[in-house]
Scaffold this active site. Structure first.
Site, short mmCIF file in Angstrom:
data_model
loop_
_atom_site.label_atom_id
_atom_site.label_comp_id
_atom_site.label_asym_id
_atom_site.label_seq_id
_atom_site.Cartn_x
_atom_site.Cartn_y
_atom_site.Cartn_z
N LYS A 52 0.83 -1.21 0.00
CA LYS A 52 0.00 0.00 0.00
C LYS A 52 0.87 1.26 0.00
O LYS A 52 0.46 2.31 -0.52
CB LYS A 52 -0.95 -0.01 1.19
N GLY A 178 0.81 -13.07 -13.73
CA GLY A 178 -0.31 -13.22 -12.80
C GLY A 178 -1.08 -11.92 -12.70
O GLY A 178 -0.53 -10.90 -12.30
N ILE A 182 -1.92 -9.61 -6.21
CA ILE A 182 -0.56 -9.08 -6.05
C ILE A 182 -0.04 -8.54 -7.37
O ILE A 182 0.51 -7.43 -7.44
CB ILE A 182 0.38 -10.18 -5.49
N HIS A 439 -26.36 13.50 -0.10
CA HIS A 439 -26.22 13.93 -1.49
C HIS A 439 -25.19 15.05 -1.58
O HIS A 439 -25.24 15.95 -0.75
CB HIS A 439 -27.57 14.41 -2.03
C1 LIG Z 1 2.08 -8.58 -1.35
C2 LIG Z 1 0.96 -8.92 -0.41
C3 LIG Z 1 -0.01 -7.97 -0.14
C4 LIG Z 1 -1.06 -8.27 0.72
N1 LIG Z 1 -2.00 -7.30 0.94
C5 LIG Z 1 -3.05 -7.58 1.76
C6 LIG Z 1 -4.02 -6.59 2.03
O1 LIG Z 1 -3.95 -5.45 1.53
N2 LIG Z 1 -5.04 -6.90 2.85
C7 LIG Z 1 -5.17 -8.15 3.41
O2 LIG Z 1 -6.13 -8.40 4.15
N3 LIG Z 1 -4.23 -9.11 3.18
C8 LIG Z 1 -3.19 -8.86 2.38
N4 LIG Z 1 -2.24 -9.81 2.16
C9 LIG Z 1 -2.41 -11.13 2.80
C10 LIG Z 1 -1.93 -11.11 4.28
O3 LIG Z 1 -0.64 -10.55 4.33
C11 LIG Z 1 -1.92 -12.54 4.82
O4 LIG Z 1 -3.21 -13.09 4.72
C12 LIG Z 1 -1.50 -12.59 6.29
O5 LIG Z 1 -0.28 -11.93 6.46
C13 LIG Z 1 -1.38 -14.05 6.75
O6 LIG Z 1 -0.94 -14.11 8.09
P1 LIG Z 1 -0.44 -15.49 8.71
O7 LIG Z 1 -0.28 -15.29 10.18
O8 LIG Z 1 -1.28 -16.60 8.25
O9 LIG Z 1 0.99 -15.72 8.04
P2 LIG Z 1 2.42 -14.98 8.32
O10 LIG Z 1 2.27 -13.59 8.77
O11 LIG Z 1 3.21 -15.24 7.09
O12 LIG Z 1 3.03 -15.81 9.53
C14 LIG Z 1 3.47 -17.14 9.40
C15 LIG Z 1 4.74 -17.28 10.22
O13 LIG Z 1 5.04 -18.66 10.39
C16 LIG Z 1 6.45 -18.82 10.36
N5 LIG Z 1 6.71 -20.24 10.07
C17 LIG Z 1 6.39 -20.92 8.94
N6 LIG Z 1 6.75 -22.23 9.09
C18 LIG Z 1 7.30 -22.35 10.32
C19 LIG Z 1 7.85 -23.47 11.04
N7 LIG Z 1 7.87 -24.70 10.54
N8 LIG Z 1 8.34 -23.24 12.26
C20 LIG Z 1 8.32 -21.99 12.82
N9 LIG Z 1 7.80 -20.92 12.19
C21 LIG Z 1 7.29 -21.10 10.96
C22 LIG Z 1 6.89 -17.86 9.26
O14 LIG Z 1 8.26 -17.52 9.37
C23 LIG Z 1 5.97 -16.67 9.51
O15 LIG Z 1 6.55 -15.71 10.35
C24 LIG Z 1 -1.15 -9.55 1.33
C25 LIG Z 1 -0.16 -10.51 1.08
C26 LIG Z 1 0.88 -10.20 0.24
C27 LIG Z 1 1.95 -11.24 0.00
N1 LIG Z 2 -5.60 -6.23 -1.28
C1 LIG Z 2 -5.52 -7.42 -0.70
O1 LIG Z 2 -6.30 -7.78 0.15
C2 LIG Z 2 -4.42 -8.36 -1.09
C3 LIG Z 2 -3.30 -7.90 -1.76
C4 LIG Z 2 -2.34 -8.83 -2.14
C5 LIG Z 2 -2.48 -10.17 -1.80
N2 LIG Z 2 -3.57 -10.58 -1.13
C6 LIG Z 2 -3.77 -12.02 -0.81
O2 LIG Z 2 -2.71 -12.79 -1.35
C7 LIG Z 2 -3.26 -13.86 -2.12
C8 LIG Z 2 -2.30 -14.27 -3.20
O3 LIG Z 2 -2.20 -13.27 -4.22
P1 LIG Z 2 -1.73 -13.64 -5.68
O4 LIG Z 2 -1.94 -12.45 -6.52
O5 LIG Z 2 -0.40 -14.28 -5.62
O6 LIG Z 2 -2.72 -14.82 -6.07
P2 LIG Z 2 -4.12 -14.80 -6.83
O7 LIG Z 2 -4.67 -16.15 -6.62
O8 LIG Z 2 -4.93 -13.61 -6.44
O9 LIG Z 2 -3.74 -14.60 -8.36
C9 LIG Z 2 -2.91 -15.45 -9.07
C10 LIG Z 2 -3.19 -15.23 -10.55
O10 LIG Z 2 -2.15 -15.81 -11.30
C11 LIG Z 2 -2.73 -16.42 -12.44
N3 LIG Z 2 -1.80 -17.41 -12.97
C12 LIG Z 2 -1.55 -18.66 -12.51
N4 LIG Z 2 -0.60 -19.25 -13.27
C13 LIG Z 2 -0.23 -18.36 -14.21
C14 LIG Z 2 0.71 -18.37 -15.30
N5 LIG Z 2 1.46 -19.44 -15.54
N6 LIG Z 2 0.83 -17.26 -16.05
C15 LIG Z 2 0.08 -16.17 -15.81
N7 LIG Z 2 -0.83 -16.10 -14.81
C16 LIG Z 2 -0.98 -17.19 -14.02
C17 LIG Z 2 -4.04 -16.98 -11.94
O11 LIG Z 2 -4.94 -17.20 -13.00
C18 LIG Z 2 -4.50 -15.86 -11.02
O12 LIG Z 2 -5.25 -14.89 -11.71
C19 LIG Z 2 -4.57 -13.29 -2.63
O13 LIG Z 2 -5.48 -14.33 -2.94
C20 LIG Z 2 -5.04 -12.46 -1.49
O14 LIG Z 2 -5.81 -13.24 -0.60
C21 LIG Z 2 -4.56 -9.69 -0.76
#
Ligand SMILES: Cc1cc2nc3c(=O)[nH]c(=O)nc-3n(C[C@H](O)[C@H](O)[C@H](O)COP(=O)(O)OP(=O)(O)OC[C@H]3O[C@@H](n4cnc5c(N)ncnc54)[C@H](O)[C@@H]3O)c2cc1C
Ligand SMILES: NC(=O)c1ccc[n+]([C@@H]2O[C@H](COP(=O)([O-])OP(=O)(O)OC[C@H]3O[C@@H](n4cnc5c(N)ncnc54)[C@H](O)[C@@H]3O)[C@@H](O)[C@H]2O)c1
Length: 474
Positions: A52, A178, A182, A439
């Protein structure tokens, strides 16, 4: 070999694991939180927050582009890539710092820095050689980017979201694979920051959208803005001496990096789940109960991205609370309700989904009607020059219940909340229409869509076109 004994062990100190820990410590002090990576959570370190921040810079760079029709023009923005990335990283570090401060403020004897894997339903092996015996265990291990082997020939020029947030400056060009959440959030932001971006999607999917009409609008909008291919027939790709090459429609296109955003996979594959009694689904995720977090009948609970259901921050936190409560109270566990489904994608225009998706309604054969609003003529949206997109709301015949919505358009993050709160309050479309609408506001567009939906449900009159008593352009 030392064996630690505890009532509850939590694997993963991310958003789900931290929320679980807080819930557990309301009941017992006998807990171990095991983390093998850095503290700070995916959300703060490489997810929600830095993405963000990058988008905020992109919006600043783009803002002046809307204003010429209003008689206001700006010189082209000067984008200092190093300054953009410096703010992204420093603000991100500030957010991460708050999380670290919280975890490090918890009693040291509760925290273990090691990698955990199962030896049985109640025993964990730690990578430091110790063992943990726990009455209950929570899996909160998150997810990671899913890199198909197909992409590996990009070599060291293959990047994922984590890499973007460690850049010192912006690159000159990126091929994004993709068109999911993301890919689109980062791809559009980089494009607006002056990076040459091509985005290669598959199957005409755009973000999480499933409604064919909203999907078509989204495709049109993004294709008009940048080199966006929601279905790209990429015939080859590889690392070159200077970057990466992508073969598309008989042409070879070159970029500095290939950003792979083709989905994420749950971190459950290296957890030794084969040593437990758990049943696994096709993706290797333990079969579990959505309302208790419990995996089968075992004293094991799962929360957050690890369960591969709804990988969003607020869901991870809610599931962490459920798992934490039940792990601490085991064997007396209780069922928790789920909140209304809501998701927001921070592209421009934003995308939002609430409740049941169009695909889910269609697949279950729901008896539903649709109300649509094209934002092109909506008063407030036109005033602000953000009149692009489509809203579609769904309601159930005979009950008049609001079921869900999909949208690309202005202020979707806010409309999504109104709709999710209405859904959770089990409002009918009629009841939603009894609420006040100021409005002139964007929400009047929602009212028009709801009125059309109510009329299509045969529960109200169709609003007149250009309804003046609703306010011009409602
Ligand atoms: C680029 C991006 C943008 C996103 N934007 C949004 C958004 O705008 N809004 C939204 O709602 N969501 C968003 N998400 C999704 C959101 O970030 C995730 O849903 C959330 O962080 C998941 O939290 P979690 O606790 O499940 O995992 P994490 O926060 O990843 O925590 C898992 C932890 O487990 C640890 N771990 C893994 N395996 C082991 C093991 N065997 N032993 C010990 N520790 C271990 C890892 O090191 C990690 O610290 C985004 C994700 C990405 C990648
Ligand atoms: N604003 C938010 O809340 C936010 C922001 C970022 C991530 N996230 C979370 O992270 C999750 C993962 O995000 P993501 O974008 O990695 O997954 P995604 O599942 O949203 O999208 C993956 C996309 O990649 C495409 N794809 C798969 N194989 C491909 C290929 N070979 N070539 C081209 N396209 C291909 C799929 O058709 C799909 O549209 C999301 O589902 C969401 O829950 C949330």
């Amino acid at each position: 070999m030392a064996t630690l004994k505890t009532k509850v062990a939590v694997i993963g100190a991310g958003s789900a694991g931290m929320r679980a820990y807080r819930e557990i410590t309301k009941t017992t002090d006998d807990v171990l939180l095991i983390e093998d990576g850095p503290y700070g959570t995916t959300c703060a370190r490489v997810g929600c927050m830095p993405s963000k921040l990058l988008i905020a810079a992109a919006e600043a760079a783009y803002a002046g582009n809307h204003t010429a029709p209003m008689g206001v023009t700006y010189a082209a923005p000067q984008i200092d890539g190093a300054a953009v990335m410096a703010r992204v990283r420093s603000e991100r570090d500030r957010f991460v710092g708050f999380v670290e401060e919280t975890v490090e403020g918890w009693p040291e004897q509760h925290r273990i820095r090691s990698r955990a894997s199962f030896l049985s339903d109640t025993t964990l092996a730690l990578s430091d050689g110790r063992r943990v015996e726990a009455e209950t265990i929570i899996i909160a291990t998150g997810s990671r980017p899913n890199i198909l082997p197909f992409f590996e020939n990009f070599g060291d020029r293959l990047i994922v979201n984590d890499d973007v947030f460690s850049w010192d400056t912006l690159p000159s060009s990126v091929a994004v694979f993709g068109a999911g959440v993301i890919g689109l959030e980062l791809g559009q932001a980089l494009h607006r920051l002056g990076v040459r971006v091509s985005l290669f999607g598959r199957d005409n999917l755009v973000g999480p959208l499933s409604d064919p009409e909203v999907l078509a609008q989204a495709n049109r909008i993004f294709t008009a803005e940048f080199d966006f291919h929601s279905h790209a027939d990429v015939t080859g790709h590889r690392r070159t001496d200077t970057g990466v090459a992508v073969d598309l429609n008989g042409e070879t296109l070159e970029y500095e990096y290939a950003l792979i955003a083709t989905g994420r996979r749950p971190n459950v594959d290296k957890l030794g789940l084969e040593n437990t009694s758990l049943k696994l689904d096709a993706r290797g995720v333990p079969v579990f109960d959505l309302y208790t977090g419990q995996c089968g009948d075992a004293p094991i609970f799962i929360a957050g991205d690890a369960n591969n259901i709804i990988p969003l921050l607020h869901e991870a936190a809610d599931e962490g609370a459920t798992a934490g409560y039940n792990a601490a109270h085991w064997p007396d566990i209780r069922r928790f309700t789920k909140s209304a489904p809501i998701s927001v994608m921070f592209s421009d225009p934003q995308i939002m989904m609430v409740g049941e998706t169009h695909r889910a309604l269609t697949e279950r054969g729901a008896d539903f009607a649709v109300g649509s609003l094209d934002w092109a003529d909506q008063g407030r949206a036109r005033v602000m020059g953000v009149n692009k997109g489509l809203l579609r709301v769904y309601g159930e015949y005979n009950t008049g219940r609001f079921l869900g919505a999909e949208m690309i358009g202005p202020r979707a993050e806010h409309l999504a909340h109104l709709l999710a709160w209405s859904l959770q309050s089990r409002l009918t479309v009629d009841e939603m229409l009894e609420r006040p609408f100021y409005h002139p506001v964007i929400e009047e567009g929602l009212r028009t869509a709801l009125r059309i939906l109510n009329a299509n449900l045969q529960m109200g009159a169709m609003p007149p076109p250009r309804c003046i008593d609703c306010g011009p352009g409602a």
